[in-house]
Structures are given as C-alpha cells and as structure tokens.
Write an enzyme that holds these catalytic residues in place. Structure first.
Site, PDB file in Angstrom:
ATOM      1  N   LYS A  99      -8.994  -9.436  -2.007  1.00  0.00           N
ATOM      2  CA  LYS A  99      -8.837 -10.280  -0.814  1.00  0.00           C
ATOM      3  C   LYS A  99      -9.933 -11.340  -0.761  1.00  0.00           C
ATOM      4  O   LYS A  99      -9.981 -12.159   0.153  1.00  0.00           O
ATOM      5  CB  LYS A  99      -8.894  -9.422   0.444  1.00  0.00           C
ATOM      6  CG  LYS A  99      -7.736  -8.430   0.545  1.00  0.00           C
ATOM      7  CD  LYS A  99      -7.800  -7.657   1.828  1.00  0.00           C
ATOM      8  CE  LYS A  99      -6.927  -6.424   1.820  1.00  0.00           C
ATOM      9  NZ  LYS A  99      -5.510  -6.687   2.036  1.00  0.00           N
TER      10      LYS A  99
ATOM     11  N   CYS B 274       0.838  -2.130   7.465  1.00  0.00           N
ATOM     12  CA  CYS B 274       0.049  -0.892   7.296  1.00  0.00           C
ATOM     13  C   CYS B 274      -0.725  -0.544   8.560  1.00  0.00           C
ATOM     14  O   CYS B 274      -1.873  -0.071   8.495  1.00  0.00           O
ATOM     15  CB  CYS B 274      -0.904  -0.984   6.107  1.00  0.00           C
ATOM     16  SG  CYS B 274      -0.058  -1.091   4.546  1.00  0.00           S
TER      17      CYS B 274
ATOM     18  N   GLN C 167     -10.928  -7.815   5.929  1.00  0.00           N
ATOM     19  CA  GLN C 167     -10.489  -9.134   6.401  1.00  0.00           C
ATOM     20  C   GLN C 167     -11.674  -9.995   6.834  1.00  0.00           C
ATOM     21  O   GLN C 167     -11.534 -11.215   6.945  1.00  0.00           O
ATOM     22  CB  GLN C 167      -9.496  -8.986   7.572  1.00  0.00           C
ATOM     23  CG  GLN C 167      -8.224  -8.259   7.224  1.00  0.00           C
ATOM     24  CD  GLN C 167      -7.415  -8.957   6.128  1.00  0.00           C
ATOM     25  OE1 GLN C 167      -7.572 -10.142   5.860  1.00  0.00           O
ATOM     26  NE2 GLN C 167      -6.545  -8.206   5.472  1.00  0.00           N
TER      27      GLN C 167
ATOM     28  N   ASP D 228     -14.972  -1.602   8.260  1.00  0.00           N
ATOM     29  CA  ASP D 228     -13.977  -2.001   7.265  1.00  0.00           C
ATOM     30  C   ASP D 228     -13.979  -3.536   7.219  1.00  0.00           C
ATOM     31  O   ASP D 228     -13.465  -4.193   8.129  1.00  0.00           O
ATOM     32  CB  ASP D 228     -12.608  -1.446   7.683  1.00  0.00           C
ATOM     33  CG  ASP D 228     -11.484  -1.938   6.780  1.00  0.00           C
ATOM     34  OD1 ASP D 228     -11.743  -2.789   5.902  1.00  0.00           O
ATOM     35  OD2 ASP D 228     -10.345  -1.474   6.966  1.00  0.00           O
TER      36      ASP D 228
ATOM     37  N   HIS E 101      -6.058  -0.240  10.019  1.00  0.00           N
ATOM     38  CA  HIS E 101      -5.159  -0.155   8.865  1.00  0.00           C
ATOM     39  C   HIS E 101      -5.002   1.326   8.505  1.00  0.00           C
ATOM     40  O   HIS E 101      -5.909   2.127   8.735  1.00  0.00           O
ATOM     41  CB  HIS E 101      -5.831  -0.919   7.719  1.00  0.00           C
ATOM     42  CG  HIS E 101      -5.014  -1.121   6.497  1.00  0.00           C
ATOM     43  ND1 HIS E 101      -4.848  -0.138   5.539  1.00  0.00           N
ATOM     44  CD2 HIS E 101      -4.336  -2.197   6.046  1.00  0.00           C
ATOM     45  CE1 HIS E 101      -4.107  -0.619   4.555  1.00  0.00           C
ATOM     46  NE2 HIS E 101      -3.774  -1.860   4.841  1.00  0.00           N
TER      47      HIS E 101
HETATM   48  C1  LIG Z   1      -8.305  -4.210   7.453  1.00  0.00           C
HETATM   49  C2  LIG Z   1      -7.870  -3.621   6.144  1.00  0.00           C
HETATM   50  N1  LIG Z   1      -8.388  -2.455   5.749  1.00  0.00           N
HETATM   51  C3  LIG Z   1      -8.056  -1.890   4.584  1.00  0.00           C
HETATM   52  C4  LIG Z   1      -7.137  -2.473   3.740  1.00  0.00           C
HETATM   53  C5  LIG Z   1      -6.791  -1.798   2.464  1.00  0.00           C
HETATM   54  O1  LIG Z   1      -7.193  -2.577   1.388  1.00  0.00           O
HETATM   55  P1  LIG Z   1      -6.796  -2.182  -0.107  1.00  0.00           P
HETATM   56  O2  LIG Z   1      -5.324  -1.951  -0.115  1.00  0.00           O
HETATM   57  O3  LIG Z   1      -7.211  -3.362  -0.910  1.00  0.00           O
HETATM   58  O4  LIG Z   1      -7.582  -0.952  -0.443  1.00  0.00           O
HETATM   59  C6  LIG Z   1      -6.552  -3.671   4.124  1.00  0.00           C
HETATM   60  C7  LIG Z   1      -5.515  -4.303   3.284  1.00  0.00           C
HETATM   61  O5  LIG Z   1      -4.627  -4.967   3.741  1.00  0.00           O
HETATM   62  C8  LIG Z   1      -6.938  -4.283   5.346  1.00  0.00           C
HETATM   63  O6  LIG Z   1      -6.427  -5.445   5.747  1.00  0.00           O
END
Ligand SMILES: Cc1ncc(COP(=O)(O)O)c(C=O)c1O
Length: 415
Positions: free
Chosen positions: A233, A371, A210, A207, A130
């Site tokens: 999430k 993203c 998900q 990270d 991401h």
């Molecule tokens: C794998 C992953 N990392 C990071 C993020 C970023 O999360 P946030 O926008 O809640 O900070 C997301 C959000 O879609 C994600 O799916």
C-alpha cells in the site's frame, strides 16, 4: 450545480507529471485508478530497481561468506534501516519484516498476546477495524479466554472518544486500533488514544496500513508500543510489510515460527533464539520485497511526506464535496477529519453494479464490505463503493468518477 471545492494542491506537487513514473498508466491509457487503498501502483524506481537487484546483487542473506551474499545482506539490512528512519523508530532492531499488516497483527496476538494476556483480560479494538485487526483477537479469545471489547463510533463516523475513555478499565491490557480507517478515511486521534491508554498502563498497537502512505508518522512521538503496515500500500511490492515494536517489549516476546535464521544454537534437545528482530524472521525472508520497500520509501521521501499529506487531504475533500453535492449520493461517515478514502452509496444502485458501470468507463473503484463487515452491519449497509487516492491521483480522476456515477444513475433511472 455542484459545489466545487477549491483544490489547494501543494506548490510543486504534480500528480499528472508523476504518472510518467508509473508504467501502469502508460500501458493502460485512460485508466482512472481510484483503488489505491487496496493496493498502490508501483513506480518505475521500484519495478526497475527490483529487476536490477536480481540481476546484480541477489543471493541469500546472512549465510554466505562470499561477496554477493554480503552485498545482498547489506541491502536487506539497509532496508530495515530505511524503515526505521521512515517511522523514526529508535533502533533498527525494533523493525521486524513480515508479509504485511495482517501477519504483523497475527504475530503480536500470537506471541505477545498469548504470553502476557490471561483469561478475562480485555483487548479494545474499534468499530472501524479491518478484519485483520479483529480475527486474530478472536483466535486468542478462543484459545485463552481474553475478552474483545469494541469501542463505538459517533455520528460523524469517527471514534466516540468519551465512550472510548470509559472502556479503559483495569482489565484492559491492550488497545489495538487503526490509525486511518480503511472504509471512511477517518483519521483517529491516535496521540490522545496512546496517552489515555498509557495513563492506565495499557499498551497500544496502531494499524498504520492506510495512514503510513499518506501521513508523516513518528512512532517515538506517538509513543505507541506497536505499529504495523503493508509495503504494497506504500508503493512497494506485495509480500513485505513491517512490525514496529519498542525494543523492551520485543525482547520479552517469544518467537512464533521456528526454523533457520531465528536461532542462536540448536541441538535435538534444546534451541536458543536469536535476539529481535531475527527471532521473528524464521526462514529465508522476502529479500527482494525488503529491497523494493526500501526503494518505495526512497520514492516517497523524494516527494516529501508533508506534500503527500496536503495533496491527499485536498483531493479527498474535493471528492467528498463533489460526491455529496450529487442528488441521491450519500457519503459514508461524513464530518470527521479524513484522508485518502471516500466511501459512498448511490440510491437505487447496488455498489457492485455501480463499480461494474464505472469500470466500463475506465474508472477503477472498490465495491463491497472492504474487509470491515462489522462496520457495515453497524451502518446497516451491505456494501459501499470506495474511491481512494495516491500520489498520482488528480482532480480530473474525481471528475471522471462523478461523470461515470451520473451515467450509472441515468442507466438505473435514478435521476
Ligand atoms: C486498515 C487496514 N488494516 C489492515 C489491512 C490488511 O492489510 P494486508 O492485507 O496488506 O495485510 C488493510 C488492507 O486493506 C487495511 O486497510
């Protein structure tokens, strides 16, 4: 004829019954919500619990000697304790509350990265990341001259492990990688990744955005150095998330924002800092966010994390099989172990047009680059359509999606 997988929903797991716990379904009859990877819907226990907290126990934390502030502080501290338990971290002080995964990743890059990395040091990420696990490292590259190395994916869309192993050279100081990919739902072999990196003295950040809503996660068992996630999430409110870091590491990291609550003593000449986690929580924190996150964690634990994993695994497989069986539909990154997310493309229909038609049938999906523009470039796709699942998702949602995709194909004259 479509090949319909046998759906082995764990005994006792009742997504349709669970919908009664999510007011959004009552207020939006017929809603087929397939965008949980972007943000989950909120259960009544979180929505009502937040309102009740504001009614009964709310005051600023860590500041008042009066009873109300003490109660609010107790609940805030209890939330940290719940996150510790949820991740099986060793100490409450290893949990830093942040706005979300993005802030956690930036915090580590800014504080740990700028302190312990030097020009020429390498940070390994993957092709699946991401943007929030790409851009903070680019900032650091531009500030201090680190190098960003991208581990490739293989034909299944999963991480190419032999290629990854070759990248772990002497100059690599950190591997920062997703646990579950947000575009394809691929589960990365994070335990092996940590073991391989640690064997070479390399730290690992995972990270968990998900992964954490879908898989049991034990940071001590994984032995990762950092783990980040977003509460929204995870059936919790927006604006709250967590950074887990091993205590010995967190204690060596300088603060990244200054203000109230993160200090020990302040004079105009000099400030000393509070120990972690307060050192990293400058200013009034998102108190109610933490309380909401605690309530969400309680909700997840009451369902059982193994049951959630089994439910989402079965449903993801069902969706992948049903979509793959449709003429003109291609699954992105088929073949590897996955959970919670299926991205697909439909010949002759742009993902945005498809999502618009699906919306007209009350099917909410996400279309775009999710993203993850570098992944899209690598796959040669401008965008995909993504269906993603939560505890309230059911086989009938997938059936509604498949029916609506068929309608779109007819409208566009593709079948
Ligand atoms: C794998 C992953 N990392 C990071 C993020 C970023 O999360 P946030 O926008 O809640 O900070 C997301 C959000 O879609 C994600 O799916």
């Amino acid at each position: 004829m479509n090949v319909v997988a046998k759906l082995e929903i764990p005994a006792g797991f009742d997504p349709l019954g669970l919908r009664a716990e999510f007011p959004v379904f009552e207020r939006n009859p017929g809603l087929v919500f397939l965008d949980t990877a972007a943000s989950s819907q909120k259960p009544r226990v979180v929505i009502d619990g937040l309102a009740e907290f504001y009614r009964s126990d709310y005051a600023n934390v860590h500041r008042g000697v009066y009873g109300l502030s003490a109660r609010s502080t107790d609940r805030y501290d209890k939330a940290r304790h719940s996150v510790r338990r949820f991740l099986n971290a060793a100490h409450d002080s290893e949990i830093v509350f942040v706005r979300g995964a993005t802030e956690a990743l930036n915090l580590v890059a800014y504080s740990w990265g700028a302190t312990f990395l030097r020009a020429g040091d390498q940070v390994v990420i993957s092709q699946l990341e991401h943007h929030s696990n790409i851009v903070p490292w680019q900032f650091l590259r531009d500030r201090i001259g680190i190098e960003l190395v991208v581990a490739p994916i293989d034909d299944t869309g999963g991480l190419d492990m032999p290629a990854f192993a070759k990248l772990l050279a002497e100059r690599v100081k950190l591997v920062s990688i997703t646990h579950v990919a947000n575009v394809t739902g691929h589960i990365l072999p994070v335990r092996s990744i940590v073991r391989m990196a640690h064997a070479r003295g390399i730290k690992v950040m995972l990270d968990g955005c998900q992964a954490l809503p879908r898989l049991p996660v034990d940071v001590q068992d994984l032995d990762c150095d950092f783990y980040v996630f977003s509460g929204h999430k995870l059936y919790g409110p927006t604006g709250i998330g967590g950074l887990y870091a091993k205590r010995a590491i967190l204690e060596t990291m300088p603060p990244w924002q200054g203000g109230g609550d993160m200090i020990e003593t302040v004079t105009f000449e000099r400030t000393t800092y509070a120990p972690p986690p307060q050192r990293f929580e400058a200013g009034t924190p998102d108190i109610s966010g933490a309380i909401g996150l605690d309530l969400a964690i309680g909700f997840i634990e009451s369902l059982g994390r193994d049951a959630i994993r089994d439910h989402e695994t079965a449903l993801t497989e069902y969706a992948a099989q049903r979509l793959a069986a449709m003429p003109g539909v291609g699954i992105v990154g088929a073949g590897a172990e996955r959970i919670g997310v299926v991205s697909f493309v439909v010949d002759g229909v742009h993902p945005h047009d498809l999502a618009t038609i699906l919306d007209q049938h009350n099917v909410a999906v996400r279309a775009g680059h999710h993203c993850a523009q570098p992944l899209m470039d690598h796959l040669g796709l401008p965008a995909t359509t993504r269906a993603s699942f939560g505890v309230y998702s059911h086989e009938s949602d997938v059936d509604a999606l498949v029916a609506a995709v068929k309608t779109a194909q007819k409208i566009f004259g593709c079948v």
